[in-house]
Design a protein around this motif. Structure first.
Motif, short mmCIF file in Angstrom:
data_model
loop_
_atom_site.label_atom_id
_atom_site.label_comp_id
_atom_site.label_asym_id
_atom_site.label_seq_id
_atom_site.Cartn_x
_atom_site.Cartn_y
_atom_site.Cartn_z
N GLN A 135 1.06 -1.20 0.01
CA GLN A 135 -0.24 0.25 0.03
C GLN A 135 0.92 1.37 0.01
O GLN A 135 0.56 2.10 -0.95
CB GLN A 135 -0.93 -0.11 1.22
CG GLN A 135 -2.20 0.86 1.20
CD GLN A 135 -3.04 0.58 2.24
OE1 GLN A 135 -2.69 0.78 3.28
NE2 GLN A 135 -4.45 0.53 1.83
N GLU A 136 1.96 1.16 0.73
CA GLU A 136 2.89 2.29 0.81
C GLU A 136 3.52 2.67 -0.56
O GLU A 136 3.50 3.78 -1.09
CB GLU A 136 4.41 1.89 1.87
CG GLU A 136 4.42 2.86 2.88
CD GLU A 136 5.32 2.09 3.85
OE1 GLU A 136 6.47 2.11 3.60
OE2 GLU A 136 4.79 1.80 4.85
N LYS A 137 3.68 1.58 -1.20
CA LYS A 137 4.58 1.62 -2.52
C LYS A 137 3.49 2.24 -3.59
O LYS A 137 3.85 3.15 -4.59
CB LYS A 137 5.29 0.39 -2.97
CG LYS A 137 6.23 0.47 -3.94
CD LYS A 137 7.07 -0.55 -4.29
CE LYS A 137 7.83 -0.56 -5.42
NZ LYS A 137 8.93 0.79 -5.25
N THR A 138 2.21 1.73 -3.46
CA THR A 138 1.46 1.95 -4.68
C THR A 138 0.38 3.09 -4.42
O THR A 138 -0.21 3.58 -5.35
CB THR A 138 0.64 0.63 -5.12
OG1 THR A 138 -0.20 0.28 -4.17
CG2 THR A 138 1.46 -0.61 -5.47
N GLY A 139 0.00 3.32 -3.06
CA GLY A 139 -0.97 4.21 -2.76
C GLY A 139 -2.49 3.59 -2.87
O GLY A 139 -3.36 4.22 -2.91
N LYS A 140 -2.48 2.08 -3.38
CA LYS A 140 -3.67 1.70 -3.53
C LYS A 140 -4.16 0.70 -2.64
O LYS A 140 -3.19 -0.02 -1.80
CB LYS A 140 -3.46 0.82 -5.01
CG LYS A 140 -3.70 1.82 -6.22
CD LYS A 140 -3.38 0.94 -7.31
CE LYS A 140 -3.47 1.70 -8.55
NZ LYS A 140 -2.98 0.93 -9.84
N LYS A 141 -5.43 0.19 -2.50
CA LYS A 141 -5.86 -1.01 -1.58
C LYS A 141 -5.02 -2.25 -2.34
O LYS A 141 -4.90 -2.16 -3.57
CB LYS A 141 -7.12 -1.13 -1.44
CG LYS A 141 -7.81 -0.09 -0.86
CD LYS A 141 -7.83 0.05 0.52
CE LYS A 141 -8.75 1.17 1.41
NZ LYS A 141 -8.36 1.27 2.80
N VAL A 142 -4.80 -3.13 -1.58
CA VAL A 142 -4.37 -4.51 -2.13
C VAL A 142 -5.23 -5.13 -3.05
O VAL A 142 -4.84 -5.54 -4.15
CB VAL A 142 -3.94 -5.39 -0.73
CG1 VAL A 142 -3.40 -6.96 -1.43
CG2 VAL A 142 -2.87 -4.96 -0.04
N GLY A 143 -6.47 -5.28 -2.92
CA GLY A 143 -7.67 -5.76 -3.62
C GLY A 143 -7.58 -4.99 -5.09
O GLY A 143 -8.09 -5.46 -6.10
#
Length: 493
Positions: free
Chosen positions: A227-235
């Protein structure tokens, strides 16, 4: 379009389901057969001769000749096996030693034999196949799967391979799954846990991840880094991720945190693996508890947890267990463990078939004042208190405060929040009420003004990770005890 692999998975799953049903529906006969085979196959070993296995005809004979032992008590035999001696606890030499870091006895060397190795692999496979059979969902077999585990690098000692259980099992991944499996061998061999998780994030980001598996506290660390790396939810990162497989700890305290990290609900399968044997797996999505593996070369005995420390506690087999009673589980196995106490306590949720939940550790309880509070109760209390709120807990542990600066003693809850409550004392009150409802001893002590209600102490962000790091136990199979009867752990915070 469905691939050949996912098409073939369904008939295979049906076949395995029928096989499992066969022994699950004949539990007592299945266990009796396992018992007879274990005794006859080990009769000529050193342990078998020392305990007169040849004259054992039934469970009562076994109780008379073989006392319950923990690792310390079995150690003189294990040391002979480690030294390279054959036919000590089981015929020949073990294939492996699963090396575990015991909390009381330093490193433990748990034997895994040619006879016991297959059940470590098959039980996890069967859990996935029964899920396919129940749900009809087999699409995930085409995606990538990850199992967060220890290093597969093994050492050798007197002709026996030595490593962590998850590292040993890594050598047995079936051929048809090899291509789907992450992380890569090189990444899996990284020893430092934080470096390893960073490498796993890099490796998995571009992939179609469908199954993620591991101990919840370490999977959480992986999810947070994603999440830290992408800024997105894992799903959103892994659109087809729909099955989480876990074991080792109760998932419930993590569930709301995980659903928030993933951004949606995913199905989950709970496993109960240990170096000493693969004991149970969740066989139904809508049933509480895991199916006890009665046909895996393990003979089970149970002792009521509150009688365990008595002079002569009663040892019973599955035919006499009751639902909802806290038992210490004792095992005898085709790896050469005999009337062995692994330290876990279990409760049966059903006896048709036999399903269990892990309720805690016989050593991990709080009874500083005679309250007998166990892990399952504190986890349930936390769940009850936070349900339906936006409070999210990363980790927690509980210890008694016997000598407070003022007032009565109390239970002190050390909690690391991801999303903390606006009113800490209201949360403490809710937790305390749930605990009183579950545990009559605790209720009596609060009502009788022997204890004051529990207090919450906030732990700083990553405090639990820092603690595990400081004792050299970050990552892998290591877990923080949910509760302790002393303050050895919490004094480090």
């Amino acid at each position: 379009m469905l691939s050949l692999k996912s098409v073939l998975a369904k008939p295979f799953a049906k076949r395995i389901y029928k096989k499992v049903q066969k022994w699950a529906n004949n539990p007592i006969e299945t266990q009796e057969k396992v018992f007879r085979e274990l005794i006859s196959r080990a009769a000529s070993t050193e342990f078998g001769k020392d305990h007169d296995f040849k004259s054992i005809k039934n469970h009562n004979d076994f109780i008379k000749r073989v006392p319950v032992r923990d690792y310390e008590a079995l150690k003189p035999y294990v040391e002979k096996v480690v030294a390279g001696k054959e036919d000590v606890l089981w015929k020949g030499k073990p294939l492996y030693f699963a090396k575990t870091s015991g909390t009381t006895s330093g490193s433990k060397y748990i034997p895994i034999t040619k006879a016991s190795m297959p059940s470590h692999v098959e039980a996890a496979r069967n859990a996935i196949l029964l899920y396919i059979h129940e749900t009809g969902n087999a699409k995930f077999v085409d995606g990538k799967m990850i199992f967060l585990q220890g290093s597969p690098i093994l050492n050798e000692q007197n002709g026996i391979q030595l490593g962590r259980l998850s590292g040993i099992v890594a050598h047995y991944v079936p051929k048809y799954l090899q291509k789907n499996r992450l992380p890569s061998w090189e990444t899996n061999c990284i020893d430092d846990w934080e470096t390893k998780v960073d490498a796993i994030v890099e490796e998995t980001l571009p992939e179609n991840m469908t199954i993620i598996s591991g101990i919840p506290s370490w999977v959480q660390m992986y999810f947070e880094k994603l999440q830290e790396k992408t800024g997105k939810k894992v799903g959103d990162v892994f659109k087809n991720f729909n099955l989480f497989i876990f074991g080792g700890v109760n998932y419930e305290p993590y569930r709301s945190k995980f659903e928030n990290l993933i951004g949606r609900k995913v199905d989950s399968i709970e496993l109960y693996p240990a170096s000493e044997g693969f004991f149970a797996f969740q066989d139904k999505q809508d049933e509480r508890g895991m199916l006890l593996q009665l046909n895996s070369g393990i003979f089970y005995e149970f002792i009521k947890a509150d009688e365990f420390f008595n002079e002569q506690p009663k040892r019973i087999t599955i035919k006499d267990v009751q639902v909802g009673v806290n038992y210490v589980m004792i095992i005898s196995t085709n790896a050469g463990l005999w009337a062995y106490n692994i330290g876990d306590t279990v409760m049966f949720t059903s006896t048709k078939p036999y399903r269990v939940i892990v309720s805690g550790r016989i050593k991990h309880f709080i009874s500083a004042f005679g309250e007998h509070v166990i892990g399952k109760e504190v986890e349930q209390a936390m769940q009850d208190a936070t349900q339906g709120s936006n409070i999210r807990v990363s980790e927690f542990t509980v210890a008694p405060q016997i000598n407070p600066k003022e007032g009565l003693p109390f239970h002190e809850w050390f909690v690391e929040f991801e999303n903390e409550p606006e009113d800490m004392s209201a949360l403490a009150k809710k937790i305390d009420e749930s605990l009183q409802e579950q545990n009559t001893y605790y209720f009596d002590l609060i009502q009788g003004k022997v204890l004051q209600p529990l207090k919450i102490t906030k732990v700083k962000k990553d405090g639990f990770q820092d603690y595990m790091k400081s004792i050299g136990k970050l990552g892998g199979q290591n877990k923080i005890p949910r509760l302790s009867n002393d303050r050895n752990i919490v004094d480090k915070f």
